[in-house]
Scaffold this motif. Sequence first.
Motif, PDB file in Angstrom:
ATOM      1  N   UNK C 150       0.726  -1.350  -0.100  1.00 33.75           N
ATOM      2  CA  UNK C 150       0.028  -0.128  -0.108  1.00 33.75           C
ATOM      3  C   UNK C 150       0.862   1.154  -0.157  1.00 33.75           C
ATOM      4  N   UNK C 151       1.916   1.434   0.768  1.00 35.90           N
ATOM      5  CA  UNK C 151       2.637   2.593   0.868  1.00 35.90           C
ATOM      6  C   UNK C 151       3.252   3.012  -0.343  1.00 35.90           C
ATOM      7  N   UNK C 152       3.442   1.958  -1.080  1.00 35.03           N
ATOM      8  CA  UNK C 152       3.963   2.407  -2.580  1.00 35.03           C
ATOM      9  C   UNK C 152       3.003   3.263  -3.493  1.00 35.03           C
ATOM     10  N   UNK C 153       1.639   3.019  -3.167  1.00 39.09           N
ATOM     11  CA  UNK C 153       0.868   3.452  -3.726  1.00 39.09           C
ATOM     12  C   UNK C 153       0.368   4.858  -3.242  1.00 39.09           C
ATOM     13  N   UNK C 154       1.215   5.242  -2.153  1.00 33.55           N
ATOM     14  CA  UNK C 154       0.600   6.609  -1.367  1.00 33.55           C
ATOM     15  C   UNK C 154      -0.609   6.357  -0.520  1.00 33.55           C
ATOM     16  N   UNK C 155      -0.885   5.191  -0.278  1.00 40.82           N
ATOM     17  CA  UNK C 155      -2.022   5.240   0.557  1.00 40.82           C
ATOM     18  C   UNK C 155      -1.307   3.887   2.039  1.00 40.82           C
ATOM     19  N   UNK C 156      -2.306   3.790   2.748  1.00 45.69           N
ATOM     20  CA  UNK C 156      -2.002   3.155   3.929  1.00 45.69           C
ATOM     21  C   UNK C 156      -2.563   1.908   4.240  1.00 45.69           C
ATOM     22  N   UNK C 157      -2.051   0.635   4.397  1.00 45.05           N
ATOM     23  CA  UNK C 157      -2.820  -0.338   4.854  1.00 45.05           C
ATOM     24  C   UNK C 157      -3.736  -0.254   5.930  1.00 45.05           C
ATOM     25  N   UNK C 178       5.512  -2.660   6.186  1.00 49.64           N
ATOM     26  CA  UNK C 178       4.455  -1.822   5.770  1.00 49.64           C
ATOM     27  C   UNK C 178       5.000  -0.600   5.424  1.00 49.64           C
ATOM     28  N   UNK C 179       6.039  -0.199   6.147  1.00 50.40           N
ATOM     29  CA  UNK C 179       6.556   1.383   5.825  1.00 50.40           C
ATOM     30  C   UNK C 179       6.894   1.273   4.429  1.00 50.40           C
ATOM     31  N   UNK C 180       7.693   0.140   3.883  1.00 48.25           N
ATOM     32  CA  UNK C 180       8.604   0.092   2.699  1.00 48.25           C
ATOM     33  C   UNK C 180       7.742  -0.541   1.483  1.00 48.25           C
ATOM     34  N   UNK C 181       6.575  -0.770   2.111  1.00 44.59           N
ATOM     35  CA  UNK C 181       5.557  -1.655   1.078  1.00 44.59           C
ATOM     36  C   UNK C 181       6.275  -2.875   0.367  1.00 44.59           C
TER      37      UNK C 181
END
Lengths: 274, 274, 274
Positions: C150-157, C178-181
């Motif tokens: 998710x973080x790669x897409x600019x969103x948050x899980x 999660x931080x690094x996607x």
Amino acid sequence: MALAAARRVLLQAGSRLGRRGAVDGARRFSNKRVLVEKEGEAGIAVMKFKNPPVNSLSLEFLTEFVISLEKLENDKSIRGVILTSVSRARPWVRSPAPGKKKKKRKQSSLAPSVLDSLEGASPAGGCLMALTCDYRIMADNPKYTIGLNESLLGIVAPFWLKDNYVNTIGHRAAERALQLGTLFPPAEALKVGLVDEVVPEDQVHSKARSVMAKWFTIPDHSRQLTKSMMRKATADNLIKQREADIQNFTSFISRDSIQKSLHVYLEKLKQKKG
Amino acid sequence: MALAAARRVLLQAGSRLGRRGAVDGARRFSNKRVLVEKEGEAGIAVMKFKNPPVNSLSLEFLTEFVISLEKLENDKSIRGVILTSVSRARPWVRSPAPGKKKKKRKQSSLAPSVLDSLEGASPAGGCLMALTCDYRIMADNPKYTIGLNESLLGIVAPFWLKDNYVNTIGHRAAERALQLGTLFPPAEALKVGLVDEVVPEDQVHSKARSVMAKWFTIPDHSRQLTKSMMRKATADNLIKQREADIQNFTSFISRDSIQKSLHVYLEKLKQKKG
Amino acid sequence: MALAAARRVLLQAGSRLGRRGAVDGARRFSNKRVLVEKEGEAGIAVMKFKNPPVNSLSLEFLTEFVISLEKLENDKSIRGVILTSVSRARPWVRSPAPGKKKKKRKQSSLAPSVLDSLEGASPAGGCLMALTCDYRIMADNPKYTIGLNESLLGIVAPFWLKDNYVNTIGHRAAERALQLGTLFPPAEALKVGLVDEVVPEDQVHSKARSVMAKWFTIPDHSRQLTKSMMRKATADNLIKQREADIQNFTSFISRDSIQKSLHVYLEKLKQKKG
């Protein structure tokens, strides 16, 4: 009172999650115990601790540290911070000194990515600093160790430090390491998950920069929201019980038996070095 | 009623955290199912279980066990306890027998360090005993296994046992092992973190003593406070839900379908051995 | 409104824990996006996703998925479900598409054992599917990856997906991933504990069946109660905050900046493939 004033400073720092606009143009700022060098093009600030002899987490040091972090959070040119020590040869954070300390460092609220490049011994407060970072790189020198050694001193790690330890290395590893006051050399620190990477001593800085570059590929807002999601419960718990914890610690550390226990430990240390 | 009486005994034991002054001078005390040998100079007591054929956690056994622990907690000459079994050849704790059991062992309240030297099979209750200890040493014999095998019997491990399992081996490993009722041989138990060390069978006792010596280098009060900090939440949760859990278990285990499921399992065991 | 209707369907599915009697005799049932093949003698159902091009978790897909699961839960001949994808070459679950999705999949309530045989990329929703299963088998193809990106897409899980991640790979590994996607290739996914087994691509199906056979040796009721005990807290937390989470996500994902961030990411993906 100095302690109360410092707590206010720390609380203010801790209560702010966003970034504000004030841009700090200076390439470098410094005070007595914390030196900050900004690498503007790279978006990185390097924060060096210089509180001899052992980077003790004194009230003065923590106050300067928090103010420096605040400045960086408000500086739009900075996306990441690298923590390190000016002096390599010495442990950069000292074991707790009674009555001089408030380990109430703010958590989770830092906007930029934070990396800890560990070049020296990191007991107690040094380990605390490392735990609050996003990534930990340790120099491959068997003389360096990291861990929470409070039990060796006859004291107990506070609950919020324990919580961060459990989050990082798991419940069982934390229980064992906290009971025994284990200080992990690099290979063991890596194995238990206390550091993320061990590299040759002369490559710690370059490695820190290359890791930071990887973290910068992630949109800042996603990374920050994710970090907050992961750490909020632990940080909230600390804030909720802060006053009670300070009272408990102050009363515990003032006991004659505990002071004696600390004294015995410090004497042992002196004999080792002497 | 026997069950209610035993629960009172266990509750009383569980409600006391400190050590009291009464010194017990005897070198050795024993009752029907628990034998205690004190090594006064070393500060160690060895507690041997002798409840044939399989050290079942019966009401009588648990009562004796708790009383023995209480005596040791009140004995200032004892800083650590080693749990072991009189008979090596046999599993030292048996699978649950319906209606005869109260696995409500006190937790976290033991003043001395506790080590478990595992020489035999340790399913269910045996694993419970091990989980409540500070350190687990297992004999390197592939015939010995340890784990929570409740699901194999058609029953479910209680929540407080699950909590200790999760604390020790992590959530995912516990979920998988609890669903499958996995009994781990020594190498796998070590890998998953269920035991801390695997040593040749004839070295279990000497290893237990040398590990204990290491734990004794830590000031007792630090270690005890740390242990309490690590286990208090889990223990409090057990105490809070104790009555409800007993009711649930009693009603569950009395069902015809569950009794039948247990019967099938025990028949299988008999056929294996026969 | 379609979204509200779907939520009702999902809630109904989630609120039922037991199995009901209605037997479904059909050997095979199918709708547009989910194909179910039953192997009655073995007690296994294979659920194949066929939502081209990338098995996006659209409202239509999730509705069909939940209905299919319900049917299987009510089918007494089925003790286990294997999830897989019709098309191997393609990722079987797509990254989130704004406004089209409700990742509120029910948890913990599935009666049969569920295995995920991963033959393809499993980012975001694909990883979610895997996390809710009892066991994860991944094809040993370095082109396949699994993780929450998710973080790669600019969103948050979302928090409930994070909770499942933490339960599976631990707090620290989840925080970093999660931080690094991070999208883990098979070997790394195995090492971090995100999948339980990696096998050659042509053996995924046979392995899934042999693993299922092992799970079938456990009495169904023990396994189901154990699973519920392990996952109930996480599932309850999701249900409790479901409405607030939907509101937050909808408002977050509708922001111009986030839409732009998603657009940039999708453009990058296109360029990679083009």
